[in-house]
Design an enzyme around this catalytic site. Sequence first.
Site, PDB file in Angstrom:
ATOM      1  N   ASN A 128      -9.345  12.086  -0.069  1.00  0.00           N
ATOM      2  CA  ASN A 128      -8.410  12.999   0.594  1.00  0.00           C
ATOM      3  C   ASN A 128      -8.029  14.169  -0.303  1.00  0.00           C
ATOM      4  OD1 ASN A 128      -7.350  10.022   1.887  1.00  0.00           O
ATOM      5  ND2 ASN A 128      -7.927  11.652   3.262  1.00  0.00           N
ATOM      6  N   ILE A 148     -14.173  22.659  -2.049  1.00  0.00           N
ATOM      7  CA  ILE A 148     -13.592  22.962  -0.722  1.00  0.00           C
ATOM      8  C   ILE A 148     -14.719  22.885   0.295  1.00  0.00           C
ATOM      9  CG2 ILE A 148     -12.502  24.741   0.701  1.00  0.00           C
ATOM     10  CD1 ILE A 148     -10.850  25.575  -1.652  1.00  0.00           C
ATOM     11  N   ASN A 151      -1.471  13.846   8.561  1.00  0.00           N
ATOM     12  CA  ASN A 151      -2.011  13.653   7.198  1.00  0.00           C
ATOM     13  C   ASN A 151      -0.895  13.321   6.205  1.00  0.00           C
ATOM     14  OD1 ASN A 151      -4.130  15.140   8.680  1.00  0.00           O
ATOM     15  ND2 ASN A 151      -5.177  15.155   6.719  1.00  0.00           N
ATOM     16  N   TYR A 207     -14.206   3.993  11.618  1.00  0.00           N
ATOM     17  CA  TYR A 207     -12.784   3.824  11.288  1.00  0.00           C
ATOM     18  C   TYR A 207     -11.924   4.225  12.488  1.00  0.00           C
ATOM     19  CZ  TYR A 207      -8.134   5.062   9.650  1.00  0.00           C
ATOM     20  OH  TYR A 207      -6.766   5.177   9.537  1.00  0.00           O
ATOM     21  N   GLY A 216       0.810  -1.216   0.000  1.00  0.00           N
ATOM     22  CA  GLY A 216       0.000   0.000   0.000  1.00  0.00           C
ATOM     23  C   GLY A 216       0.845   1.268   0.000  1.00  0.00           C
ATOM     24  N   LYS A 229      -9.288   2.093  15.270  1.00  0.00           N
ATOM     25  CA  LYS A 229      -7.912   2.430  15.681  1.00  0.00           C
ATOM     26  C   LYS A 229      -7.823   2.495  17.210  1.00  0.00           C
ATOM     27  CE  LYS A 229      -6.027   2.717  11.635  1.00  0.00           C
ATOM     28  NZ  LYS A 229      -5.108   1.661  11.208  1.00  0.00           N
ATOM     29  N   ASP A 254      -4.597 -12.751   3.377  1.00  0.00           N
ATOM     30  CA  ASP A 254      -5.341 -11.855   4.254  1.00  0.00           C
ATOM     31  C   ASP A 254      -4.844 -12.060   5.674  1.00  0.00           C
ATOM     32  OD1 ASP A 254      -7.662 -10.886   5.932  1.00  0.00           O
ATOM     33  OD2 ASP A 254      -8.431 -10.478   3.912  1.00  0.00           O
ATOM     34  N   PHE A 284       0.597  -2.364   8.706  1.00  0.00           N
ATOM     35  CA  PHE A 284      -0.158  -1.325   7.990  1.00  0.00           C
ATOM     36  C   PHE A 284      -1.519  -1.836   7.506  1.00  0.00           C
ATOM     37  CE2 PHE A 284       4.326  -0.260   7.045  1.00  0.00           C
ATOM     38  CZ  PHE A 284       4.348   1.066   7.446  1.00  0.00           C
ATOM     39  N   ASP A 322     -15.924  16.643   9.779  1.00  0.00           N
ATOM     40  CA  ASP A 322     -14.640  17.357   9.681  1.00  0.00           C
ATOM     41  C   ASP A 322     -14.444  18.299  10.868  1.00  0.00           C
ATOM     42  OD1 ASP A 322     -13.658  16.234   7.415  1.00  0.00           O
ATOM     43  OD2 ASP A 322     -13.915  17.969   6.116  1.00  0.00           O
ATOM     44  N   SER A 380      -3.627   6.627  14.108  1.00  0.00           N
ATOM     45  CA  SER A 380      -3.995   7.827  13.355  1.00  0.00           C
ATOM     46  C   SER A 380      -4.356   8.950  14.310  1.00  0.00           C
ATOM     47  CB  SER A 380      -5.215   7.484  12.496  1.00  0.00           C
ATOM     48  OG  SER A 380      -5.804   8.641  11.978  1.00  0.00           O
TER      49      SER A 380
HETATM   50  P1  NAD Z   1      -3.386   1.579   1.830  1.00  0.00           P
HETATM   51  O1  NAD Z   1      -4.801   1.175   1.592  1.00  0.00           O
HETATM   52  O2  NAD Z   1      -2.621   2.136   0.694  1.00  0.00           O
HETATM   53  O3  NAD Z   1      -2.565   0.347   2.430  1.00  0.00           O
HETATM   54  C1  NAD Z   1      -3.162  -0.669   3.194  1.00  0.00           C
HETATM   55  C2  NAD Z   1      -2.716  -1.997   2.609  1.00  0.00           C
HETATM   56  O4  NAD Z   1      -3.260  -3.058   3.381  1.00  0.00           O
HETATM   57  C3  NAD Z   1      -3.194  -2.208   1.166  1.00  0.00           C
HETATM   58  O5  NAD Z   1      -2.086  -2.634   0.391  1.00  0.00           O
HETATM   59  C4  NAD Z   1      -4.263  -3.282   1.270  1.00  0.00           C
HETATM   60  O6  NAD Z   1      -4.323  -4.064   0.090  1.00  0.00           O
HETATM   61  C5  NAD Z   1      -3.789  -4.049   2.489  1.00  0.00           C
HETATM   62  N1  NAD Z   1      -4.835  -4.735   3.252  1.00  0.00           N
HETATM   63  C6  NAD Z   1      -6.011  -4.241   3.703  1.00  0.00           C
HETATM   64  N2  NAD Z   1      -6.671  -5.155   4.419  1.00  0.00           N
HETATM   65  C7  NAD Z   1      -5.898  -6.279   4.441  1.00  0.00           C
HETATM   66  C8  NAD Z   1      -6.022  -7.561   5.029  1.00  0.00           C
HETATM   67  N3  NAD Z   1      -7.098  -7.882   5.734  1.00  0.00           N
HETATM   68  N4  NAD Z   1      -5.035  -8.453   4.840  1.00  0.00           N
HETATM   69  C9  NAD Z   1      -3.938  -8.137   4.116  1.00  0.00           C
HETATM   70  N5  NAD Z   1      -3.753  -6.930   3.532  1.00  0.00           N
HETATM   71  C10 NAD Z   1      -4.726  -6.001   3.710  1.00  0.00           C
HETATM   72  O7  NAD Z   1      -3.393   2.602   3.057  1.00  0.00           O
HETATM   73  P2  NAD Z   1      -2.217   3.494   3.647  1.00  0.00           P
HETATM   74  O8  NAD Z   1      -2.575   4.913   3.436  1.00  0.00           O
HETATM   75  O9  NAD Z   1      -0.914   2.989   3.229  1.00  0.00           O
HETATM   76  O10 NAD Z   1      -2.448   3.203   5.196  1.00  0.00           O
HETATM   77  C11 NAD Z   1      -1.707   2.227   5.898  1.00  0.00           C
HETATM   78  C12 NAD Z   1      -2.166   2.196   7.345  1.00  0.00           C
HETATM   79  O11 NAD Z   1      -1.998   3.487   7.915  1.00  0.00           O
HETATM   80  C13 NAD Z   1      -3.643   1.853   7.525  1.00  0.00           C
HETATM   81  O12 NAD Z   1      -3.764   1.036   8.655  1.00  0.00           O
HETATM   82  C14 NAD Z   1      -4.294   3.184   7.763  1.00  0.00           C
HETATM   83  O13 NAD Z   1      -5.465   3.084   8.538  1.00  0.00           O
HETATM   84  C15 NAD Z   1      -3.210   3.929   8.508  1.00  0.00           C
HETATM   85  N6  NAD Z   1      -3.305   5.393   8.372  1.00  0.00           N
HETATM   86  C16 NAD Z   1      -3.373   5.943   7.135  1.00  0.00           C
HETATM   87  C17 NAD Z   1      -3.492   7.324   7.009  1.00  0.00           C
HETATM   88  C18 NAD Z   1      -3.620   7.975   5.659  1.00  0.00           C
HETATM   89  O14 NAD Z   1      -4.140   9.085   5.582  1.00  0.00           O
HETATM   90  N7  NAD Z   1      -3.153   7.365   4.579  1.00  0.00           N
HETATM   91  C19 NAD Z   1      -3.507   8.132   8.158  1.00  0.00           C
HETATM   92  C20 NAD Z   1      -3.419   7.524   9.404  1.00  0.00           C
HETATM   93  C21 NAD Z   1      -3.320   6.136   9.511  1.00  0.00           C
HETATM   94  C1  WQD Z   2      -8.055  17.536   4.631  1.00  0.00           C
HETATM   95  C2  WQD Z   2      -8.754  18.883   4.547  1.00  0.00           C
HETATM   96  C3  WQD Z   2     -11.147  18.702   4.321  1.00  0.00           C
HETATM   97  C4  WQD Z   2     -11.061  16.847   0.342  1.00  0.00           C
HETATM   98  C5  WQD Z   2      -8.486  11.918   6.835  1.00  0.00           C
HETATM   99  C6  WQD Z   2      -9.004  10.952   7.870  1.00  0.00           C
HETATM  100  C7  WQD Z   2      -7.958  10.710   8.916  1.00  0.00           C
HETATM  101  C8  WQD Z   2      -6.626  10.274   8.290  1.00  0.00           C
HETATM  102  C9  WQD Z   2      -6.213  11.192   7.184  1.00  0.00           C
HETATM  103  C10 WQD Z   2      -6.518   7.897   8.252  1.00  0.00           C
HETATM  104  C11 WQD Z   2     -10.044  18.949   5.366  1.00  0.00           C
HETATM  105  C12 WQD Z   2     -10.535  19.335   3.086  1.00  0.00           C
HETATM  106  C13 WQD Z   2     -10.696  17.416   1.557  1.00  0.00           C
HETATM  107  C14 WQD Z   2     -11.728  17.649  -0.626  1.00  0.00           C
HETATM  108  C15 WQD Z   2     -11.616  19.519   0.871  1.00  0.00           C
HETATM  109  N1  WQD Z   2      -6.730   8.986   7.684  1.00  0.00           N
HETATM  110  N2  WQD Z   2     -10.975  18.724   1.818  1.00  0.00           N
HETATM  111  N3  WQD Z   2     -11.984  18.950  -0.314  1.00  0.00           N
HETATM  112  O1  WQD Z   2     -10.140  14.586   6.810  1.00  0.00           O
HETATM  113  O2  WQD Z   2      -7.982  15.573   7.750  1.00  0.00           O
HETATM  114  O3  WQD Z   2      -8.181  13.146   7.483  1.00  0.00           O
HETATM  115  O4  WQD Z   2      -7.299  11.375   6.258  1.00  0.00           O
HETATM  116  O5  WQD Z   2      -6.283   7.678   9.411  1.00  0.00           O
HETATM  117  O6  WQD Z   2      -8.460   9.736   9.765  1.00  0.00           O
HETATM  118  O7  WQD Z   2     -10.164  11.520   8.473  1.00  0.00           O
HETATM  119  O8  WQD Z   2      -7.970  14.512   5.463  1.00  0.00           O
HETATM  120  O9  WQD Z   2      -7.350  14.944   3.134  1.00  0.00           O
HETATM  121  O10 WQD Z   2      -9.708  14.198   3.663  1.00  0.00           O
HETATM  122  O11 WQD Z   2      -8.984  16.488   4.304  1.00  0.00           O
HETATM  123  O12 WQD Z   2     -11.901  20.714   1.095  1.00  0.00           O
HETATM  124  O13 WQD Z   2     -12.115  17.180  -1.719  1.00  0.00           O
HETATM  125  O14 WQD Z   2      -9.157  19.101   3.189  1.00  0.00           O
HETATM  126  O15 WQD Z   2     -12.369  19.329   4.646  1.00  0.00           O
HETATM  127  O16 WQD Z   2     -10.142  20.251   5.881  1.00  0.00           O
HETATM  128  P1  WQD Z   2      -8.669  14.540   6.923  1.00  0.00           P
HETATM  129  P2  WQD Z   2      -8.499  14.980   4.052  1.00  0.00           P
END
Ligand code: NAD
Ligand code: WQD
Length: 336
Positions: free
Chosen positions: A198, A216, A178, A148, A10, A152, A58, A80, A294, A124
Site C-alpha cells: 500500500n 508511482i 483506504n 480478495y 491487527g 468480501k 484460528d 476483522f 488499479d 471493503s
Molecule cells: P491485518 O492483517 O492487520 O489484520 C487482520 C488480523 O487478522 C491479523 O491480526 C491476523 O493475524 C488475523 N487473522 C488473519 N486470519 C486469521 C484467522 N484465520 N484466524 C484468526 N486471526 C486471523 O489487516 P487490517 O488492515 O487490520 O484489516 C482488517 C480487516 O479489514 C480485514 O478483513 C481486511 O480485509 C479489511 N480491510 C482492510 C483494508 C485495509 O486497507 N487495511 C481495507 C478494507 C478492508
Molecule cells: C493507492 C494508490 C496506487 C503503492 C488497496 C486494495 C483495497 C483496500 C485498500 C483492502 C493507487 C498507488 C500504491 C505504490 C503507487 N484493501 N500506489 N505506488 O490499491 O487503492 O487499495 O488497499 O480491502 O482492496 O486494493 O491502495 O495503497 O495500494 O494504492 O503509486 O507503491 O497509490 O496505484 O493509485 P488501493 P494502495
Amino acid sequence: MRILVTGGAGYIGSHTCVELLNSGHSVFIVDNFSNASVESIKRVEKITGKSVNYINADIRDEKALNELFKRHNFDAVIHFAGLKSVGESTEKPLMYYDNNVNGTRVLMSVMEKYKVNSLVFSSSATVYGDPDTVPISENFPLRTTNPYGQTKLVVEQMCQEVCSANDKISIVLLRYFNPVGAHHSGMIGEDPKGIPNNLMPFIAQVAVGKRAFLSIFGNDYNTPDGTGVRDYIHVVDLAKGHVKAIEKLHNKTGCHVFNLGTGRGYSVLDMVAAFSQVSGKKIPYQIKARRAGDIAQCYAKPDLAQQILDWRAEKTLKDMVNDSWHWQVNNPNGYE
Ligand code: NAD
Ligand code: WQD
C-alpha cells in the site's frame, strides 16, 4: 457490551479495541497472529490502561471457537480476521477463500449456536470494482476484479442470506475506503511484513530511509494530475465508526451496509507532497507503468453513515500523515 474482536491484534482491529475500551466496552481478542504480534495488544493495554484478554486461535478452528463462546457471554462480534493482499490473492485464491469465506462461515455458525446475534464485518470499497462514477454510494453495482475482493463479496452475500433466514440477527457491513495513519500516541500503527503493497506505508519507509524511492504506478490516469485518486481515511476515524455501528445497530435486526470514507479524494502526488511537508524529508519517486487491476479514482459518498450512525470522519490529511510519520519514526521496524 462484551465484544469478541476477531483479528483484534491487527492494524484496524487494534485501533478499534482502543476506541471500544475508551467507550467502556470490554473486548476479547481472537487472533492467529499470522499478520500481527502480541505486542500490539500490550500497547493497546498501555494506551487505555485496561487489560485485554486474548487467545491465539484460528477462526476456522470450530472447536476453539466453541470453547470460547461456551466460556464467555458475548453480546456482539466485530470481525476483522482475514487476509488482505490483493496480489497474493491472485496467486493463492484457495487460501483466500478458505481464510476469508470459510473462516467467516465457521465464525457465524458458532455465533448461531450460542445465539450471539450481532456482527460487524470488515468489508471493503473493493466490492465496487471500477465504478462508473464517483463519489460511490452504497447502492452502486457490486463487481470485483480479484479473488480478495470476491471473498468480501461472497461474505457480504452470505450475511444478507443469513439475515433473510433469521429475523433475530443484526449484521453491519462496513465498506472501508483506504485506511491510513496511526494512533496519535505513536504506539500502534500499520506493520506490514516485507515490502508494503500500500501507498502510505511505502512512502513512510522511503521517508525514513528504509527504501530508496517510491514507484508511482502510472501518471496517465484521467485525474487532475494523472496519478490515482483515493479516499484515505484515518484509522482512528474508522475505528470510531465501528463503535458507532455496534452501539447504534446491535439490536436493529437485518443487514445494514455503510461506506466508511471521508468523501474526499487525494492523488498519489498529493500524498507524496503532504508526507514530504510533514516529515521534512524529500520523497524520491519514479513514474512506472500502471499496476494491474488499479483504477483511476475511488472515493465515497459517506452520507448514509452520517445519517444513520451519526458518524463522520473528522481527521484531516495532515493528521493522517503526521500520525503515520510519528508511528514510523518511533517504530522503524514495526513491533519487532
Ligand atoms: P491485518 O492483517 O492487520 O489484520 C487482520 C488480523 O487478522 C491479523 O491480526 C491476523 O493475524 C488475523 N487473522 C488473519 N486470519 C486469521 C484467522 N484465520 N484466524 C484468526 N486471526 C486471523 O489487516 P487490517 O488492515 O487490520 O484489516 C482488517 C480487516 O479489514 C480485514 O478483513 C481486511 O480485509 C479489511 N480491510 C482492510 C483494508 C485495509 O486497507 N487495511 C481495507 C478494507 C478492508
Ligand atoms: C493507492 C494508490 C496506487 C503503492 C488497496 C486494495 C483495497 C483496500 C485498500 C483492502 C493507487 C498507488 C500504491 C505504490 C503507487 N484493501 N500506489 N505506488 O490499491 O487503492 O487499495 O488497499 O480491502 O482492496 O486494493 O491502495 O495503497 O495500494 O494504492 O503509486 O507503491 O497509490 O496505484 O493509485 P488501493 P494502495
